[in-house]
Design a protein around this motif. Structure first.
Motif, PDB file in Angstrom:
ATOM      1  N   PRO A   1      37.273   2.314  30.773  1.00 29.81           N
ATOM      2  CA  PRO A   1      36.053   3.125  30.918  1.00 29.81           C
ATOM      3  C   PRO A   1      36.372   4.548  31.365  1.00 29.81           C
ATOM      4  O   PRO A   1      37.262   4.777  32.179  1.00 29.81           O
ATOM      5  N   TYR A   2      35.630   5.491  30.805  1.00 32.60           N
ATOM      6  CA  TYR A   2      35.812   6.901  31.155  1.00 32.60           C
ATOM      7  C   TYR A   2      35.258   7.173  32.549  1.00 32.60           C
ATOM      8  O   TYR A   2      34.158   6.737  32.881  1.00 32.60           O
ATOM      9  N   ARG A   3      36.041   7.893  33.356  1.00 32.33           N
ATOM     10  CA  ARG A   3      35.611   8.244  34.710  1.00 32.33           C
ATOM     11  C   ARG A   3      35.510   9.763  34.833  1.00 32.33           C
ATOM     12  O   ARG A   3      36.533  10.461  34.798  1.00 32.33           O
ATOM     13  N   PRO A   4      34.311  10.310  34.980  1.00 26.89           N
ATOM     14  CA  PRO A   4      34.178  11.761  35.145  1.00 26.89           C
ATOM     15  C   PRO A   4      34.906  12.217  36.410  1.00 26.89           C
ATOM     16  O   PRO A   4      34.780  11.606  37.467  1.00 26.89           O
TER      17      PRO A   4
ATOM     18  N   ALA B   1      46.634   5.593  31.738  1.00 26.86           N
ATOM     19  CA  ALA B   1      45.240   5.421  32.163  1.00 26.86           C
ATOM     20  C   ALA B   1      44.871   6.395  33.279  1.00 26.86           C
ATOM     21  O   ALA B   1      43.726   6.860  33.361  1.00 26.86           O
ATOM     22  N   GLU B   2      45.833   6.721  34.133  1.00 26.74           N
ATOM     23  CA  GLU B   2      45.571   7.640  35.237  1.00 26.74           C
ATOM     24  C   GLU B   2      45.621   9.105  34.813  1.00 26.74           C
ATOM     25  O   GLU B   2      45.179   9.981  35.537  1.00 26.74           O
ATOM     26  N   ALA B   3      46.191   9.371  33.642  1.00 30.34           N
ATOM     27  CA  ALA B   3      46.255  10.747  33.140  1.00 30.34           C
ATOM     28  C   ALA B   3      44.926  11.133  32.498  1.00 30.34           C
ATOM     29  O   ALA B   3      44.102  10.285  32.149  1.00 30.34           O
ATOM     30  N   ASP B   4      44.733  12.426  32.335  1.00 31.72           N
ATOM     31  CA  ASP B   4      43.520  12.929  31.688  1.00 31.72           C
ATOM     32  C   ASP B   4      43.749  13.302  30.232  1.00 31.72           C
ATOM     33  O   ASP B   4      42.831  13.216  29.416  1.00 31.72           O
ATOM     34  N   LEU B   5      44.968  13.717  29.918  1.00 30.12           N
ATOM     35  CA  LEU B   5      45.235  14.249  28.598  1.00 30.12           C
ATOM     36  C   LEU B   5      46.674  13.936  28.204  1.00 30.12           C
ATOM     37  O   LEU B   5      47.593  14.072  29.012  1.00 30.12           O
ATOM     38  N   VAL B   6      46.857  13.516  26.955  1.00 29.04           N
ATOM     39  CA  VAL B   6      48.195  13.257  26.427  1.00 29.04           C
ATOM     40  C   VAL B   6      48.636  14.480  25.628  1.00 29.04           C
ATOM     41  O   VAL B   6      47.905  14.962  24.750  1.00 29.04           O
ATOM     42  N   VAL B   7      49.825  14.960  25.936  1.00 31.07           N
ATOM     43  CA  VAL B   7      50.385  16.123  25.244  1.00 31.07           C
ATOM     44  C   VAL B   7      51.547  15.653  24.371  1.00 31.07           C
ATOM     45  O   VAL B   7      52.473  15.004  24.859  1.00 31.07           O
ATOM     46  N   ILE B   8      51.493  15.980  23.081  1.00 29.83           N
ATOM     47  CA  ILE B   8      52.539  15.589  22.131  1.00 29.83           C
ATOM     48  C   ILE B   8      53.015  16.873  21.453  1.00 29.83           C
ATOM     49  O   ILE B   8      52.469  17.281  20.423  1.00 29.83           O
ATOM     50  N   PRO B   9      54.041  17.506  22.008  1.00 31.35           N
ATOM     51  CA  PRO B   9      54.434  18.847  21.555  1.00 31.35           C
ATOM     52  C   PRO B   9      55.605  18.870  20.577  1.00 31.35           C
ATOM     53  O   PRO B   9      56.424  19.785  20.594  1.00 31.35           O
TER      54      PRO B   9
ATOM     55  N   MET C   1      40.628  21.569  26.732  1.00 33.73           N
ATOM     56  CA  MET C   1      40.369  20.145  26.945  1.00 33.73           C
ATOM     57  C   MET C   1      40.087  19.836  28.416  1.00 33.73           C
ATOM     58  O   MET C   1      39.247  18.994  28.732  1.00 33.73           O
ATOM     59  N   LEU C   2      40.792  20.489  29.308  1.00 34.84           N
ATOM     60  CA  LEU C   2      40.642  20.180  30.726  1.00 34.84           C
ATOM     61  C   LEU C   2      39.377  20.768  31.335  1.00 34.84           C
ATOM     62  O   LEU C   2      38.885  20.256  32.344  1.00 34.84           O
ATOM     63  N   THR C   3      38.853  21.826  30.751  1.00 36.24           N
ATOM     64  CA  THR C   3      37.738  22.538  31.391  1.00 36.24           C
ATOM     65  C   THR C   3      36.414  22.442  30.640  1.00 36.24           C
ATOM     66  O   THR C   3      35.365  22.718  31.218  1.00 36.24           O
ATOM     67  N   ASP C   4      36.440  22.067  29.374  1.00 35.18           N
ATOM     68  CA  ASP C   4      35.217  21.990  28.569  1.00 35.18           C
ATOM     69  C   ASP C   4      34.762  20.532  28.506  1.00 35.18           C
ATOM     70  O   ASP C   4      35.345  19.703  27.805  1.00 35.18           O
ATOM     71  N   ASP C   5      33.702  20.221  29.244  1.00 32.54           N
ATOM     72  CA  ASP C   5      33.236  18.828  29.337  1.00 32.54           C
ATOM     73  C   ASP C   5      32.878  18.244  27.971  1.00 32.54           C
ATOM     74  O   ASP C   5      33.226  17.098  27.673  1.00 32.54           O
ATOM     75  N   VAL C   6      32.174  19.011  27.154  1.00 37.57           N
ATOM     76  CA  VAL C   6      31.725  18.479  25.864  1.00 37.57           C
ATOM     77  C   VAL C   6      32.922  18.178  24.963  1.00 37.57           C
ATOM     78  O   VAL C   6      33.017  17.096  24.372  1.00 37.57           O
ATOM     79  N   THR C   7      33.857  19.123  24.868  1.00 38.45           N
ATOM     80  CA  THR C   7      35.037  18.912  24.020  1.00 38.45           C
ATOM     81  C   THR C   7      35.812  17.683  24.464  1.00 38.45           C
ATOM     82  O   THR C   7      36.205  16.845  23.647  1.00 38.45           O
ATOM     83  N   TYR C   8      36.006  17.551  25.768  1.00 39.89           N
ATOM     84  CA  TYR C   8      36.794  16.428  26.287  1.00 39.89           C
ATOM     85  C   TYR C   8      36.073  15.101  26.057  1.00 39.89           C
ATOM     86  O   TYR C   8      36.663  14.133  25.577  1.00 39.89           O
ATOM     87  N   GLU C   9      34.802  15.050  26.415  1.00 37.35           N
ATOM     88  CA  GLU C   9      34.085  13.771  26.353  1.00 37.35           C
ATOM     89  C   GLU C   9      33.878  13.301  24.920  1.00 37.35           C
ATOM     90  O   GLU C   9      33.924  12.093  24.639  1.00 37.35           O
ATOM     91  N   VAL C  10      33.677  14.226  23.983  1.00 29.86           N
ATOM     92  CA  VAL C  10      33.563  13.840  22.570  1.00 29.86           C
ATOM     93  C   VAL C  10      34.895  13.268  22.077  1.00 29.86           C
ATOM     94  O   VAL C  10      34.939  12.240  21.398  1.00 29.86           O
ATOM     95  N   ALA C  11      36.010  13.916  22.441  1.00 26.86           N
ATOM     96  CA  ALA C  11      37.327  13.430  22.015  1.00 26.86           C
ATOM     97  C   ALA C  11      37.614  12.056  22.613  1.00 26.86           C
ATOM     98  O   ALA C  11      38.165  11.178  21.939  1.00 26.86           O
TER      99      ALA C  11
END
Length: 381
Positions: A182-185, A273-281, A337-347
């Motif tokens: 589950p997503y946790r704000p 699960a504890e991370a907010d964003l996965v980076v694949i560079p 991704m980290l600061t825009d709620d709409v972009t993050y939550e839609v993704a």
């Protein structure tokens, strides 16, 4: 060439041979094959799915799933394994240039020529500009049986760059054992990258990107995974040390953490699960399948990745953002991704939706249906 009809009684369980690298060899394809086998048996414990393990390096003890261990560069070993695999109802070969030996692993053609059972080849790499030898190998494998690719973009590239009948190319996605939680704000600042460490993973550009992001609280970045065994054997830990020096030079000692040890799948899932964003560079701009990317989406995590085909395919489904291979572009996408709620939550929502199609039981069921279709046809002997 003679044609005989498969006489296996419908009630008899399938017998399938998997040709691949396999644990304890630490290799993405080996991990893929182990997960596929476990999920396949989970569909029906009566199914007999055994492994012909490609040996790379010193011999190591194998688990009971491994029926044969062989050196693909040995003609005697290829003949022996092919004879045993011919007793199966079907054979699934994991293909990657090089795992079958030198010259882009051309020995795989000799192996397949000797197998008198339906063959399915899983193409883990599909190049847009293959060498003549690479082109010949995949085209010949496709003529010997059906071919599975792990993404739609891989199928498009295969059909356009190779002389292969598209009706014999099947898309079955890379699977994952992970599930979306589950997503946790919360305030989003935690980044993660994982996998065997070595040149080509683009860690340098990710570190430069993190150094340019000015957020309060600051971004943290976990880089999880041991040094790739091939890199370790050739260069020792010099590559890892160069990254650690880069962290120091960029002043990121309090933000970047290296986890330099074997991490179990269960433990890694918890870290993600504890991370907010996965980076694949990644440096690679042609990668048509990524197990890391698949696991990230299966975990319901938004992804920021450099632009390679598999990443673009998931981004088109709304699971994240792809960018050019520059630290500046990567930094801008991460910060958005980290600061825009709409972009993050839609993704995050789209990743959770897509994850339902990526579970290993769903993937294994697709392989089972393919094998059942092939074994109901005349078998070339």
């Amino acid at each position: 060439m003679s044609v005989s009809i498969d006489s296996r009684h419908p009630a008899m369980p399938l017998s399938v041979g998997l040709v691949s690298t396999y644990p304890p060899t630490r290799c993405g394809i080996g991990r893929f094959t182990q997960a596929l086998r476990q999920a396949w048996i989970g569909l029906d414990p009566a199914i007999d799915v055994r492994v012909a393990r490609i040996l790379r390096g010193p011999a190591e003890e194998s688990d009971p799933a491994v029926e044969y261990v062989f050196d693909p560069t040995s003609p005697v070993a290829r003949r022996t394994v092919a004879r045993r695999l011919s007793e199966k109802d079907a054979v699934v070969i994991q293909h990657e240039y090089g795992i079958f030996g030198p010259d882009d692993g051309i020995a795989v053609l000799d192996l397949v020529d000797r197998i008198e059972a339906p063959v399915i080849t899983v193409a883990h790499t599909v190049r847009t500009a293959p060498t003549p030898l690479q082109k010949r190998i995949l085209e010949d494998l496709a003529r010997r049986g059906d071919m599975v690719v792990l993404s739609r973009v891989a199928r498009d590239q295969l059909v356009s760059a190779f002389d292969i009948d598209p009706t014999h190319v099947v898309v079955i996605p890379h699977g994952s054992n992970w599930t979306a939680r589950p997503y946790r704000p919360r305030t989003r600042r935690r980044l993660i990258t994982w996998g065997l460490l070595g040149p080509g993973k683009g860690i340098e550009r990710a570190l430069e990107a993190v150094a340019s992001i000015r957020l309060d609280p600051p971004v943290t970045y976990d880089i999880v995974g041991q040094t790739h065994p091939n890199v370790l054997a050739r260069y020792g830990q010099s590559y890892r040390r160069s990254l650690e020096q880069m962290v120091e030079d960029l002043g990121l000692e309090q933000q970047v953490r290296f986890v330099d040890r074997y991490v179990s799948d269960w433990e890694l899932e918890g870290m993600v699960a504890e991370a907010d964003l996965v980076v694949i560079p990644y440096d690679n701009s042609e990668q048509v399948s990524s197990g890391v990317l698949t696991d990230a989406v299966a975990a319901g995590k938004p992804v920021v990745a450099t632009s390679f085909p598999h990443a673009r395919e998931f981004a088109a489904q709304g699971c994240g953002i792809t960018v050019s291979h520059s630290p500046r572009s990567l930094a801008a996408a991460i910060e958005r991704m980290l600061t825009d709620d709409v972009t993050y939550e839609v993704a995050a929502l789209q990743a959770r939706r897509v994850s339902e199609r990526l579970s290993w039981p769903v993937v294994a069921n697709s392989y089972q249906r393919l094998v059942e279709r092939l074994t109901s046809k005349p078998v070339v002997a």
